[in-house]
Write an enzyme that holds these catalytic residues in place. Structure first.
Site, PDB file in Angstrom:
ATOM      1  N   ALA A 123       2.006   0.721 -10.742  1.00 60.63           N
ATOM      2  CA  ALA A 123       2.029   2.177 -10.895  1.00 60.63           C
ATOM      3  C   ALA A 123       1.832   2.794  -9.517  1.00 60.63           C
ATOM      4  CB  ALA A 123       0.914   2.599 -11.839  1.00 60.63           C
ATOM      5  N   GLU A 152      -5.253  -4.735 -10.669  1.00 59.44           N
ATOM      6  CA  GLU A 152      -5.885  -3.439 -10.935  1.00 59.44           C
ATOM      7  C   GLU A 152      -7.390  -3.458 -10.701  1.00 59.44           C
ATOM      8  OE1 GLU A 152      -3.601  -4.907 -12.864  1.00 59.44           O
ATOM      9  OE2 GLU A 152      -2.209  -3.432 -13.707  1.00 59.44           O
TER      10      GLU A 152
HETATM   11  N1  CO8 Z   1       1.614   2.768  -5.269  1.00 64.42           N
HETATM   12  C1  CO8 Z   1       1.961   3.605  -4.277  1.00 64.42           C
HETATM   13  N2  CO8 Z   1       2.420   3.186  -3.072  1.00 64.42           N
HETATM   14  C2  CO8 Z   1       2.528   1.854  -2.887  1.00 64.42           C
HETATM   15  C3  CO8 Z   1       2.172   0.925  -3.883  1.00 64.42           C
HETATM   16  C4  CO8 Z   1       1.711   1.432  -5.145  1.00 64.42           C
HETATM   17  N3  CO8 Z   1       1.405   0.633  -6.165  1.00 64.42           N
HETATM   18  N4  CO8 Z   1       2.371  -0.312  -3.398  1.00 64.42           N
HETATM   19  C5  CO8 Z   1       2.835  -0.167  -2.134  1.00 64.42           C
HETATM   20  N5  CO8 Z   1       2.919   1.142  -1.820  1.00 64.42           N
HETATM   21  C6  CO8 Z   1       3.367   1.741  -0.567  1.00 64.42           C
HETATM   22  C7  CO8 Z   1       2.304   1.582   0.509  1.00 64.42           C
HETATM   23  O1  CO8 Z   1       1.314   2.595   0.388  1.00 64.42           O
HETATM   24  C8  CO8 Z   1       3.145   1.715   1.766  1.00 64.42           C
HETATM   25  O2  CO8 Z   1       3.439   3.088   1.963  1.00 64.42           O
HETATM   26  P1  CO8 Z   1       3.237   3.733   3.442  1.00 64.42           P
HETATM   27  O3  CO8 Z   1       4.258   3.027   4.304  1.00 64.42           O
HETATM   28  O4  CO8 Z   1       3.534   5.179   3.222  1.00 64.42           O
HETATM   29  O5  CO8 Z   1       1.841   3.436   3.856  1.00 64.42           O
HETATM   30  C9  CO8 Z   1       4.464   1.030   1.363  1.00 64.42           C
HETATM   31  O6  CO8 Z   1       4.484   1.020  -0.061  1.00 64.42           O
HETATM   32  C10 CO8 Z   1       4.549  -0.410   1.849  1.00 64.42           C
HETATM   33  O7  CO8 Z   1       3.392  -1.096   1.400  1.00 64.42           O
HETATM   34  P2  CO8 Z   1       2.482  -2.005   2.365  1.00 64.42           P
HETATM   35  O8  CO8 Z   1       2.493  -1.457   3.750  1.00 64.42           O
HETATM   36  O9  CO8 Z   1       1.146  -2.149   1.703  1.00 64.42           O
HETATM   37  O10 CO8 Z   1       3.303  -3.364   2.312  1.00 64.42           O
HETATM   38  P3  CO8 Z   1       2.739  -4.861   2.467  1.00 64.42           P
HETATM   39  O11 CO8 Z   1       3.934  -5.735   2.553  1.00 64.42           O
HETATM   40  O12 CO8 Z   1       1.714  -4.938   3.535  1.00 64.42           O
HETATM   41  O13 CO8 Z   1       1.968  -5.138   1.074  1.00 64.42           O
HETATM   42  C11 CO8 Z   1       1.703  -5.140  -1.321  1.00 64.42           C
HETATM   43  C12 CO8 Z   1       2.693  -5.165  -0.132  1.00 64.42           C
HETATM   44  C13 CO8 Z   1       0.891  -6.418  -1.371  1.00 64.42           C
HETATM   45  C14 CO8 Z   1       2.550  -5.009  -2.594  1.00 64.42           C
HETATM   46  C15 CO8 Z   1       0.748  -3.940  -1.166  1.00 64.42           C
HETATM   47  O14 CO8 Z   1       1.517  -2.762  -0.932  1.00 64.42           O
HETATM   48  C16 CO8 Z   1      -0.110  -3.688  -2.369  1.00 64.42           C
HETATM   49  O15 CO8 Z   1      -1.121  -4.353  -2.554  1.00 64.42           O
HETATM   50  N6  CO8 Z   1       0.248  -2.675  -3.214  1.00 64.42           N
HETATM   51  C17 CO8 Z   1      -0.556  -2.274  -4.329  1.00 64.42           C
HETATM   52  C18 CO8 Z   1      -0.474  -3.269  -5.458  1.00 64.42           C
HETATM   53  C19 CO8 Z   1      -1.336  -2.854  -6.614  1.00 64.42           C
HETATM   54  O16 CO8 Z   1      -2.527  -2.728  -6.525  1.00 64.42           O
HETATM   55  N7  CO8 Z   1      -0.706  -2.615  -7.794  1.00 64.42           N
HETATM   56  C20 CO8 Z   1      -1.371  -2.184  -8.971  1.00 64.42           C
HETATM   57  C21 CO8 Z   1      -1.291  -0.706  -9.103  1.00 64.42           C
HETATM   58  S1  CO8 Z   1      -2.265  -0.083 -10.468  1.00 64.42           S
HETATM   59  C22 CO8 Z   1      -1.276  -0.278 -11.814  1.00 64.42           C
HETATM   60  O17 CO8 Z   1      -0.176  -0.734 -11.729  1.00 64.42           O
HETATM   61  C23 CO8 Z   1      -1.847   0.187 -13.109  1.00 64.42           C
HETATM   62  C24 CO8 Z   1      -0.886  -0.069 -14.249  1.00 64.42           C
HETATM   63  C25 CO8 Z   1      -0.891   1.092 -15.165  1.00 64.42           C
HETATM   64  C26 CO8 Z   1       0.391   1.129 -15.975  1.00 64.42           C
HETATM   65  C27 CO8 Z   1       1.585   1.549 -15.162  1.00 64.42           C
HETATM   66  C28 CO8 Z   1       2.790   1.822 -16.016  1.00 64.42           C
HETATM   67  C29 CO8 Z   1       3.883   0.825 -15.823  1.00 64.42           C
END
Ligand code: CO8
Length: 257
Positions: A65, A131
C-alpha cells in the site's frame, strides 16, 4: 476511464494489466486501486475476454500500500471509508486472474498477488508481509491467505518478523505455482492465460468456483458442491463438444454455452 497508474491491453482473449507507478515501486494508492478494479470489471463484462494477467515491473510487482498516502489516515476515515475493501473485487472475479510477479511483492503487493488465482514468479521475486515494521499488520487478507498457502509456521514468521521469501522458497512452500526465468515471466503468464481462455468459459468459471469453495467449507460439503457443478456441466454444449471432439480425434471448438 483513462488510466494513469496502470497499463491495460488486450491480446486476443486475454487482458494484461500492468501496475505502472515506477517512481513509487508500484505502491498501491487509491487511484491505482480504482483503475485496477475498473479494468477487472471491464474484463468480467466483456464476453470476448476469458482471463487476465496482473503484473508489475522487473523491480517490483508492488511494494505494498502507498505508505505516504496511508500514513495520516485516522480510524474514522479508515472505518467509514472502508479502506481496502475495493480490493475485494480481485478475489471476487469469476474469470481467472494470474499474478505474474517479478521483484518485490510486499505487504499489499503480496496480498494482491495472493488474491489472484495463481502466482507465476520470476527468479527475482521476493514476497513479504513487512507491515509489522511500520507499526501495523497485513490488512488485505495477508494473515489469512498467506497462512493457507504456506502454513502457520512460515506465515507466522513472515508476519511477525517481516522476513522476505525469495522465489525458490516461495515455490517450495506452495505460494507460487512455478518459477520461471525473469525474461520469460510475461510470456509464460500470458501463455497460461491464453490456454485457459481457449477452454469453455462457463466450465472454467465453475472449476475456479469449485477450487475456491475448498477454502470456505468442509471436505464433505466441498465434494458435494463439486458434484453438483460436475452434474450441471452435462447441461452445457461445451461438454458435448469436448467429449465428441475427443472421440472424433479433433480439437474441440468451445462455444461458451
Ligand atoms: N509506499 C509509498 N512509497 C513507496 C513504497 C510504498 N509502499 N515503497 C517504495 N516507495 C517509494 C520510496 O519512498 C521511494 O520514493 P522516493 O524516491 O520518493 O524516496 C521509491 O519508492 C523507491 O524506493 P526505495 O528508494 O526505498 O527503493 P529500494 O530499492 O531502496 O527499496 C523496497 C525497495 C525494499 C521495496 C523499499 O522501498 C521498501 O521497503 N518499501 C516499503 C515496503 C513496505 O513496507 N510495504 C508494506 C506497506 S504497508 C501495506 O502494504 C499494508 C497493506 C494494506 C492493504 C493494502 C491494499 C492492497
Amino acid at each position: 476511464m483513462a488510466y494513469e497508474t496502470i497499463l491495460y491491453e488486450t491480446r486476443g482473449k486475454v487482458a494484461l494489466i500492468t501496475l505502472n507507478r515506477p517512481k513509487a515501486m508500484n505502491a498501491l494508492n487509491a487511484q491505482l486501486i480504482a483503475e485496477v478494479t475498473d479494468a477487472l470489471t471491464h474484463v468480467e463484462q466483456d464476453p470476448k475476454l476469458g482471463a487476465s494477467v496482473i503484473t508489475g515491473s522487473d523491480k517490483a510487482f508492488a511494494a505494498g500500500a502507498d505508505i505516504k498516502e496511508m500514513a495520516s489516515l485516522d480510524f474514522v476515515q479508515a472505518y467509514v471509508g472502508d479502506f481496502i475493501s475495493p480490493w475485494d473485487r480481485v478475489g471476487q472475479m469469476r474469470k481467472p486472474v494470474i499474478a505474474a510477479v517479478a521483484g518485490y511483492a510486499l505487504g499489499g503487493g503480496c496480498e494482491l498477488a495472493m488474491m489472484c488465482d495463481f502466482i507465476i514468479a520470476a527468479e527475482s521475486a521476493k514476497f513479504g508481509q513487512p507491515e509489522i515494521t511500520l507499526g501495523v499488520m497485513p490488512g488485505a487478507g495477508g494473515t489469512q491467505r498467506l497462512t493457507r498457502f504456506v502454513g502457520k509456521s512460515k506465515a507466522m514468521e513472515m508476519v511477525l518478523t517481516g522476513r522476505l521469501m525469495k522465489a525458490d522458497e516461495a515455490e517450495r512452500s506452495g505460494l507460487v505455482s512455478r518459477v520461471v526465468p525473469s525474461d520469460e515471466l510475461i510470456g509464460e503468464a500470458l501463455a497460461a492465460a491464453e490456454k485457459i481462455a481457449d477452454f469453455s468459459q462457463p466450465i472454467v468459471m465453475m472449476a475456479k468456483e469449485s477450487v475456491n469453495r475448498s477454502y470456505e467449507t468442509t471436505l464433505a460439503e466441498g465434494v458435494r458442491f463439486e458434484r453438483r457443478l460436475f452434474h450441471a456441466m452435462f447441461g452445457t454444449e461445451d461438454q458435448k463438444e469436448g467429449m465428441d471432439a475427443f472421440v472424433d480425434k479433433r480439437t474441440p471448438q468451445f462455444k461458451n454455452r
